[in-house]
Motif scaffolding. Structure first.
Motif, PDB file in Angstrom:
ATOM      1  N   LEU A  75      -4.016 -10.509 -11.664  1.00 55.06           N
ATOM      2  CA  LEU A  75      -4.469 -11.078 -10.391  1.00 55.06           C
ATOM      3  C   LEU A  75      -5.625 -12.049 -10.595  1.00 55.06           C
ATOM      4  CD1 LEU A  75      -4.180  -8.071  -7.905  1.00 55.06           C
ATOM      5  CD2 LEU A  75      -2.519  -9.839  -8.508  1.00 55.06           C
ATOM      6  N   ARG A  79       2.879  -7.218   2.351  1.00 55.57           N
ATOM      7  CA  ARG A  79       2.819  -8.233   3.394  1.00 55.57           C
ATOM      8  C   ARG A  79       3.242  -7.677   4.749  1.00 55.57           C
ATOM      9  NH1 ARG A  79       0.860 -13.476   4.040  1.00 55.57           N
ATOM     10  NH2 ARG A  79       1.102 -14.696   2.152  1.00 55.57           N
ATOM     11  N   LYS A 104      -2.790 -12.709  -1.216  1.00 56.03           N
ATOM     12  CA  LYS A 104      -2.114 -12.036  -0.101  1.00 56.03           C
ATOM     13  C   LYS A 104      -0.770 -11.483  -0.566  1.00 56.03           C
ATOM     14  CE  LYS A 104      -4.158 -14.609   3.735  1.00 56.03           C
ATOM     15  NZ  LYS A 104      -3.929 -15.608   4.813  1.00 56.03           N
ATOM     16  N   GLY A 105      -0.531 -10.250  -0.240  1.00 57.34           N
ATOM     17  CA  GLY A 105       0.737  -9.628  -0.592  1.00 57.34           C
ATOM     18  C   GLY A 105       0.778  -9.015  -1.975  1.00 57.34           C
ATOM     19  N   THR A 106      -0.250  -9.244  -2.778  1.00 60.29           N
ATOM     20  CA  THR A 106      -0.203  -8.718  -4.146  1.00 60.29           C
ATOM     21  C   THR A 106      -0.901  -7.368  -4.279  1.00 60.29           C
ATOM     22  OG1 THR A 106      -2.243  -9.847  -4.803  1.00 60.29           O
ATOM     23  CG2 THR A 106      -0.180 -11.055  -5.095  1.00 60.29           C
ATOM     24  N   ARG A 120       0.052  -1.465  -2.080  1.00 60.34           N
ATOM     25  CA  ARG A 120       1.319  -1.458  -2.800  1.00 60.34           C
ATOM     26  C   ARG A 120       1.391  -0.207  -3.679  1.00 60.34           C
ATOM     27  NH1 ARG A 120       4.609  -5.470  -3.066  1.00 60.34           N
ATOM     28  NH2 ARG A 120       5.215  -4.873  -5.164  1.00 60.34           N
TER      29      ARG A 120
END
Lengths: 372, 109
Positions: free
Chosen positions: B21, B62, B56-58, B68
């Motif tokens: 990331l 989302r 975003k989303g990682t 996650r």
């Protein structure tokens, strides 16, 4: 002199190989996005500097990358892939209903004439479209909303939309393939869809071998000069359609195995087709441990093995559905990557092969850009 | 320190991200984000995503906004992954003494 850029997606990053038009010397650059799975990269036919890449992994999900300088530098763009409306369910492996859930993008297909428009094939199966260079995505919901959608079940690799064929000269026609739902065609730019599986026969896989949907189609290829002629590598069987997917007939002919994943068409000979036979659905490697590309110059039916430069003993790699491609030079260049990390190239339409790389991570996809 | 936070006086929170990331967001080392109000997982991650939208989303899904599955959150040696994302984080985070650590769970064999 023109050149070729190969976009190679692997389990652990992306690699870019470039050559001039002679295709004798190649430079390899990478990895980009090290440690991430790159299911697919593809350049815009309208602007070779515009390249899209699907980057994902189990930890951090989906990212889409875009390059505007020919895969030298990249910027992350949009990754908000939301199913429109009520997501609904589809059958899971055990037959129980399972909500549609986004996992990743398997395939990116840039528009034939607009560098800012790109289509994305998702798992769970859906087709998304971006008209702003990948910044935002919208589901073409008519596909998943087809009346058969709630019956689509995943293949072993997941319920994935992995093939998107755009049709030159007929902008509204889009053909997609889903494992394991089969082929669907739209003639209105993706608003409405119809199954295009007539003639497919999945004996031992489906209760009704000739069912309207449920076929495990692995890949479809088309020559741009004859958009009504489609070639298909199915789970088993190599198939052909002469009416844009309306009906299919088998052209496996004398192949040593008609199981496989990849298929493509020579850039200058619309009846010359390439496949890489794989032994079976349980043994994903070449028959007899011999890595052979098979070429038909008759539009299927009669196939010849292409072996010069390829390992002919102790070879147990696979060639995945997006890992075989051609360039537009003459003679046509043919390229493929293996799960063993090799990238092979032929600059003479498949007559002879050389390894451009031998020790990459498992190759998921290979796309060729022919540069001006 | 006001554990409830002060919207008029945001605090600086250190965030440590896994290598993938950091590379995605083109970061080196820790990133510092400003959090106004109560310092919670969601407040820190909202500030992180505002500063670096490519993330975003990682870390959070989302669609659901939830962590996650293969992401864990630590402060010091304490695994906070299964605490409420709207609970206040330990005071050491708001004080800048400890980073909020995002970890990719160990996987593979």
């Amino acid at each position: 002199m023109s050149g070729v850029r190969l976009l190679v997606g692997t389990r652990k990053g992306a690699f870019v190989l470039t050559s001039d038009g002679r295709r004798g010397r190649w430079e390899l650059e990478g990895p980009h996005f090290a440690g991430w799975e790159i299911y697919h990269m593809k350049g815009s036919p309208a602007d070779p500097d515009r390249v899209y890449a699907s980057q994902s992994n189990g930890w951090f999900g989906q990212v889409v990358q875009r390059s505007d300088d020919g895969a030298k530098t990249w910027s992350a763009v949009g990754n908000d892939f939301r199913y429109q409306g009520e997501a609904g369910t589809h059958p899971w492996y055990d037959g129980t209903p399972r909500p549609w859930e986004f996992t990743r993008i398997w395939h990116l297909e840039p528009s034939l004439d607009d560098p800012g428009t790109v289509y994305a094939g998702a798992q769970d199966a859906a087709l998304f479209r971006s008209a702003d260079g990948g910044e935002s995505w919208h589901e073409l919901v008519g596909l998943r909303g087809h009346r058969t959608g709630p019956t689509w079940a995943p293949g072993a690799g997941g319920l994935c939309l992995h093939t998107i064929v755009l049709t030159p000269g007929t902008p509204g026609r889009i053909v997609v393939a889903i494992s394991a739902a089969g082929v669907f065609r739209s003639d209105d730019g993706g608003e409405t869809w119809q199954p295009s599986n007539r003639g497919l026969h999945s004996e031992g896989v489906l209760p009704d071998p000739a069912a309207e949907v449920g076929h495990c189609v692995h890949k479809i290829a088309m020559h741009p000069s004859r958009p009504d002629v489609l070639f298909m590598q199915k789970h088993w069987d190599v198939m052909r359609s002469d009416d844009g997917g309306g009906t299919w007939y088998e052209v496996s002919g004398n192949l040593p195995s008609d199981f496989g994943f990849a298929i493509d068409v020579n850039a200058h000979e619309p009846e010359t087709v390439y496949v890489v036979p794989i032994k079976s659905d349980s043994e994903h490697y070449p028959p007899e441990g011999k890595l052979r590309v098979y070429r038909s110059r008759t539009g299927g039916g009669e196939w010849e093995p292409l072996t010069r430069g390829l390992p002919q003993e102790h070879c147990y790699v696979d060639v995945l559905r997006d890992a075989l491609t051609v360039d537009l030079l003459d003679p046509c260049g043919v390229y493929f990557g293996t799960t063993g990390g090799q990238v092979y190239a032929s600059a003479d339409s498949g007559d002879s092969w050389v390894a451009l790389a031998r020790d990459l991570p498992a190759v998921l996809s290979v796309e060729a850009q022919t540069l001006p | 320190m006001n554990l409830r936070g002060d919207p008029a006086n945001p605090v600086q929170v250190r965030v440590r991200l896994p290598a993938q990331l950091r590379e995605l967001a083109k970061l080196r080392g820790e990133v510092v984000v400003e959090v106004a109000g109560t310092v919670t997982q969601n407040a820190v991650l909202d500030a992180l995503e505002q500063l670096h939208p490519t993330l975003k989303g990682t870390v959070r899904d989302r669609g659901t906004g939830c962590r996650r599955a293969f992401i864990r959150f630590f402060v010091g040696e304490t695994d906070l992954s299964n605490t409420s994302p709207d609970d206040p984080l330990p005071v050491a985070v708001a004080a800048g003494n400890e980073p909020f650590v995002v970890v990719g769970a160990m996987a593979g064999g």
